[in-house]
Design an enzyme around this catalytic site. Structure first.
Site, PDB file in Angstrom:
ATOM      1  N   ASP A  26      18.612 -71.222 -48.576  1.00  0.00           N
ATOM      2  CA  ASP A  26      18.479 -70.166 -47.374  1.00  0.00           C
ATOM      3  C   ASP A  26      19.860 -70.253 -46.314  1.00  0.00           C
ATOM      4  O   ASP A  26      19.963 -69.112 -45.892  1.00  0.00           O
ATOM      5  CB  ASP A  26      17.487 -70.948 -46.402  1.00  0.00           C
ATOM      6  CG  ASP A  26      16.164 -71.346 -47.182  1.00  0.00           C
ATOM      7  OD1 ASP A  26      15.468 -70.587 -47.936  1.00  0.00           O
ATOM      8  OD2 ASP A  26      15.286 -72.195 -46.494  1.00  0.00           O
ATOM      9  N   HIS A  33      15.845 -74.885 -47.125  1.00  0.00           N
ATOM     10  CA  HIS A  33      16.308 -75.016 -48.433  1.00  0.00           C
ATOM     11  C   HIS A  33      17.726 -74.720 -48.515  1.00  0.00           C
ATOM     12  O   HIS A  33      18.234 -73.835 -47.901  1.00  0.00           O
ATOM     13  CB  HIS A  33      15.410 -73.995 -49.522  1.00  0.00           C
ATOM     14  CG  HIS A  33      14.132 -73.975 -49.441  1.00  0.00           C
ATOM     15  ND1 HIS A  33      13.441 -73.128 -48.507  1.00  0.00           N
ATOM     16  CD2 HIS A  33      13.414 -74.449 -50.429  1.00  0.00           C
ATOM     17  CE1 HIS A  33      12.013 -73.356 -48.973  1.00  0.00           C
ATOM     18  NE2 HIS A  33      12.160 -73.968 -49.903  1.00  0.00           N
TER      19      HIS A  33
END
Ligand code: CO
Ligand code: CO
Ligand code: CO
Ligand code: CO
Ligand code: CO
Ligand code: CO
Ligand code: CO
Ligand code: CO
Lengths: 437, 437, 437, 437
Positions: free
Chosen positions: D104, D101
């Protein structure tokens, strides 16, 4: 006598590489596993009800299976045909045990006396088959749930006359089990529970159930039955809520009624599932509490919320349960009873044999996996190391009651920031257990 | 001091036809219901953690709520702001009680001693607020689950040093609860369970947990605390399996460790849901076993398998639980603690008040429904009639142990076809209960 | 003709304060609610199967109910007795509709032709009763699940001969439904699913099921049937997995087979429960997708994982479902069919009437709660305000496809820190809905 | 640079009898299975979030894991340390892919522009690591669920400004995925659902979500991204009800919005569990509907009702899923992404490697079991034989629409008693599948 199963072969152990549909690849009765034979660890048993009474009917459909004895003109004649076929089937399986409810073996009569007489006559037939085949009785039980008189419970019925009827029935089946050399006697309280709290007095029903079980234990001793009395927990179905919900609940009931040393549990895999437990949890709990008795071997469907009673078929899953059996030192007078039924579409006689062959091999594989885990020793060693602190002076002082809260608080305060957490190593342990599967 | 809640009104009882959002329509503290005031039956309480510590964070998202004390530069300063706001809020609610964990009220320090000191300083602040507002302490508890040291359990940790730390913490909070005049002391064993059986020794952990609870009970008596020690059952979450699964499991644990007369249960609605029980089942079971202590009032989502802790809002549902409270004679030193949290999207201060107003009214309505059911009397009469046979000579002879299986069998055999089933009248009783809703 | 129900009274509306067990307190057929009569909103219906065919048997027990027609020497004679009793009962209830499966009304014959002839003869009897009583047919359906031929599915059977048999049966019942003036025709695919993926080809079975439903729709138009074709979703039971799982799944199936404008859904409350949905979710989803057809009204037990089919009894719960019905503009040709059964212990004729009286009143109360919510208007207003931004220029530009990702990104980048979250006000809305209950 | 993982060894294939904790016993990347290498079938991937962002925190407890980058003084500096450690870890695993993501990899900024800039700077770092290690991107995705702005949904938010923000974020991450050569782009709509229907307009939100997905597909074509757009179904959590519930629901959504040929599904095992499906059901359904895209590989706990995301460890269970992958012809541009997290107590760096080693070996074993089932051929042959009738003249006439209900009814009537049921052979097939495990 010819039976519906005469054309089926005998199951034979043929080694892990055998490919035939009726070859056992893992169950080798006399193979020694951790100091006992496989047969001694497992003591496998056939359930008379599912295998010889089941019709394939379900709440939405009619029977699908056609067994010759379903069409018998007379109940007792049907019962005799059924017994002949059942033992013919069990001989072909080669398992050492079977289990029965009174009503599986002989038809209900118009009165208790007549029902008892029917049962006694049929048990003579059964005993002849037992003598001929060497198949022994793992446990007997009285069906206290099918007849309408039990619709509101047997021991927990609001009508004491129903309690008395159930008591009479259990007395007869307990004595019959004793006569047949049964290794255990089981009570499954399928209707001992409630459908609505609105009409239910829990305290009354608990007292009734406690009295009933004490009666059974007293009678067992009176007649000299050396087998184990077992309760089979189940959380619900057919009732909305059954009192013998799970192992921990049954333990509390036994403790309350002074029976924790007298009665053990017969744990069914699918009932554990319905209660929200893993099978191995229930076995480990019973082992820790000293009430592990016997196993009803089957599996539930993880997506279906009712008691599907399928045959087990995942040996890795089951190995965790078998590991707990091994840790508990085995099942004593118990065994593994295939309380499992073939699916409604499995209408051929062969299907019944496939089911038992697969279930038996699955249990044998699971036991062999557990053997490898135990022989390797790493898992048990790591678990023991985890608790090593409790064998220290502080650990022993705590458990032996030599430190009160004051002393413990002083100890902890002296410890400053407190102990460091240590990894639980769950994935490593799961890998280890999976490696032996 | 100005707080986040100063703009909120005081909740006031305004009668069933009131339409304002903050009008109480059913909770009328001094209304007499079945011989006691509503406030006496319910003893409602605010949970410090959800209402003043909760941030709206969930496993997939960051905090959504903005409370002034979240941003405090210093932990103790934040704790003071929080306490001020909490009591300002509780004053506006007008409820007589609150509940707390040590870590809700004061920040954890670097050592146990420092944590205890933080707590003591903050409890002086809290006591001042209590004195000013008249709000009393329903129960206190030690948080034995949030800190990493407890990740593998507190009493059931494989490391006895963690047990000792937990013991020190509980000693301090139990004494603080006593000092604040708390009516009960609660233990919720959020990490007392396991994540995998592979690294767990159930028998060891049961012995540890039994010892721990005995320590608490011994200390309670030593310091003269007259409140009730309560265990809060929960089946799972955060662990895969928690030992204090449900009321029946806790009963078995208490019996095993000699504590069945010393400890009661604090039953949470959502925990009943997670354990596969109705809330009323858990209350009725505790009532029948003599261990009903207190209630954590909330509700779960019937379609979500985690502890959503929503405020209750269906009075008819809850009326069956209240009926069991009434049947058990009430909650004694216990009460109803709103262990409930507003949803992540409910970010306005008003939302917290809406939630409590709705929950309180829901409980009051449920109590009033139970009152009508009891005053009407039909339900209880029909239930009693159902068991009338047990008051007969036969019934008494059975329960008093004067009939063994032999006598019962003879009685049943003399009875021929056996007793006739009688309707359980479930739908009629459900209609009756619904009529009063 | 005397029937098992002749001694039962007629249900009558007697106002909210009536206390008699057979008084309707809320269902007042001609009361106008939001512009239509209650009877027009609800179009309540009796289910022939549960009420007149059900025996009280369950998977663990024999029938408990004794209806005169169960003992009839001849199937057709039993069917006639049953029809007489059924209409006698329905007259006493006073509901305008009933529903049936072919096999409820007439016994299966040895061949399809004979079964059809049996049905036709019995439907003449039924038509006479309909004419006499004015009770109309809400829907008919063919039982494609009870006979062993359907054990592996009807349309999705691996044998096309079974598909053909099912087609012949549906043709006959669809035409009969048309002849009787039925308002809808329902298909419930109880065996259209699988027990194991190991023997199942999902793509083949999907094609078969799509063809089957298209055949039904084609035939409907050919014969000029103006009623609605309905699919009743259910996720499982009796199969492990049923294809018509829930409303969204059925929508996908209809879309795939070109039927989204031709077929609607008949939503059963207990099936929603089994699928992990709330009843109101399923209704709202069908409303949003334009396929809301009719309701099978009952409830499941939140703790039991099978289709208990209990009568509804919590009006507040049901009010959220009724609110969705109202929002969707009503049920069109559909209605509320009490696909609900009395409990196994409810063996008295009275119990059947209690059940329907309670269920009917519960639905009426739920409708009245929904009426108050709608008339008050606050809930709908708050919901509309929440989405008001979508009626802005930006909102419209997005929905009408006038902004691509590039334009939207530029818009968002210009917005800096982005929009502020607003409270979802869940607790306030829940309180509002509860206030009207 | 030194990282937290430098002391860990490289995983190496060492054959089925290897005993070391980090030896792969089954995953042999270049082994040819049914005509492709293992690596080609599985395309295994590491999930950046669980492995490098996860802290061990849960709703009841603080972080337990200590990674150096958690303590970085600056977000971007922490992100760089994390990236270095992540690629060091992935190199040691030796897997060909990873997934991420946006949040992240890089910290959220104060504005969308700043967040995008953060991401772009970090992706340069990531690209360097990718080039150095040869590890490729299986898929990228935008986190539309953690920030409070998304608390009421992203595309389905009642505020169009949130939709626009999400659109801007997705545009950026889709383009970044394209730039990094990602094989797919995933959307998981964690907040696209509702917490209460009371504040929700399903039809509006469906239109919004359909528009959003169309925007993504339009943009994909505009920028020339050749990867697959994937939706990841999940039924609930964090919302009460998520719109992308399961494969069948997503199919209906795609069909409704004209996207059934444009978008596929990324199926997560634990999400199947939460939705009440087996993993193999979801894969088989996607295969039959032509939308099988990729797999998020993990497992749920069968007794816990939340998304536990454990690593898989039962190869027999998983073999049924792999069999469906093989039947569907493989995963195309997809792969198996270990969307799995180590337990809260697994705090050592080694634990992360144990978890991946065990998961990888489990998948490899499952694939090898599927290979043996397919090569043996019996299972597929028996399944095909079961449907053989559909290849007959009648079968083809039905499916091709050449027989209407009239013709089918005539055919069935001519068939007299109808077709005979045939055994579904479930137990025999289960034994067969188990034999290869
Ligand atoms: Co059993
Ligand atoms: Co069972
Ligand atoms: Co609580
Ligand atoms: Co809770
Ligand atoms: Co229905
Ligand atoms: Co149903
Ligand atoms: Co995932
Ligand atoms: Co997940």
């Amino acid at each position: 006598m010819s039976t519906a199963f005469d054309h089926l072969p005998h199951l034979r152990y043929a080694g892990p590489d055998a490919t035939g549909p009726f070859a056992l690849r893992h169950y080798d009765a006399n193979r020694v596993v951790l100091g006992r034979t496989m047969a001694d660890w497992l003591r496998p048993s056939v359930a008379y009800w599912h295998s010889f009474v089941g019709t394939g009917a379900d709440p939405f459909g009619a029977p699908t299976m056609d067994r010759p004895w379903f069409g018998a003109a007379d109940g007792m004649e049907g019962a005799r045909m059924k017994a002949g076929a059942a033992f013919a089937f069990m001989e072909r399986l080669g398992l050492p045990f079977f289990c029965f409810h009174d009503r599986d073996v002989a038809p209900e009569g118009a009165t208790l006396r007549e029902s008892n007489a029917n049962l006694d006559r049929m048990l003579e037939v059964v005993q002849t088959h037992m003598a001929r085949t060497g198949i022994a009785l793992l446990w007997g039980t009285a069906n206290l749930f099918s007849h309408p008189r039990y619709m509101a419970g047997a021991a927990t019925n609001p009508d004491p006359e129903v309690f008395a009827f159930a008591a009479g029935q259990v007395k007869h089946v307990l004595e019959a089990t004793h006569r047949l050399g049964g290794a255990n006697y089981v009570l499954w309280g399928g209707r001992e529970g409630y459908d609505t709290l609105l009409n239910t007095d829990l305290a009354r029903e608990d007292a009734q159930l406690g009295r009933f079980l004490n009666l059974v234990v007293e009678h067992k001793h009176r007649i000299g039955f050396k087998g184990t009395i077992l309760i089979e927990p189940k959380p619900m179905e057919p009732t909305k809520h059954q009192y013998d919900r799970d192992v921990a609940t049954v333990y509390g009931f036994l403790a309350r009624h002074g029976l924790a040393k007298e009665v053990k549990v017969n744990i069914e895999a699918n009932h554990a599932t319905l209660a929200g437990h893993s099978f191995e949890h229930e076995i480990a709990t019973a082992g820790a509490l000293g009430i592990l008795g016997s196993l009803d071997m089957n599996r539930g469907d993880p997506q279906n919320g009712w008691d599907t009673d399928q045959f087990p078929n995942n040996a890795q899953d089951l190995s965790l349960a078998m590991l707990e059996v091994v840790r508990a030192g085995g099942l004593g007078t118990g065994g593994i009873n295939f309380d499992a039924k073939i699916r409604r579409q499995s209408i051929d006689a062969e299907d019944l044999m496939h089911a038992h062959a697969g279930g038996l091999d699955c249990c044998a594989r699971a036991l062999l996996i557990a053997e490898r885990i135990v022989q390797d020793g790493t898992l048990d060693r790591l678990r023991a190391e985890r608790y090593a602190g409790w064998d220290s002076a502080t650990g022993r002082a705590i458990l032996e009651g030599r430190m009160g809260l004051d002393a413990l608080a002083a100890h902890a305060e002296a410890g400053g920031a407190g102990p460091m957490p240590r990894s639980g190593r769950q994935e490593a342990l799961e890998n280890l257990a999976a490696r032996f599967a």
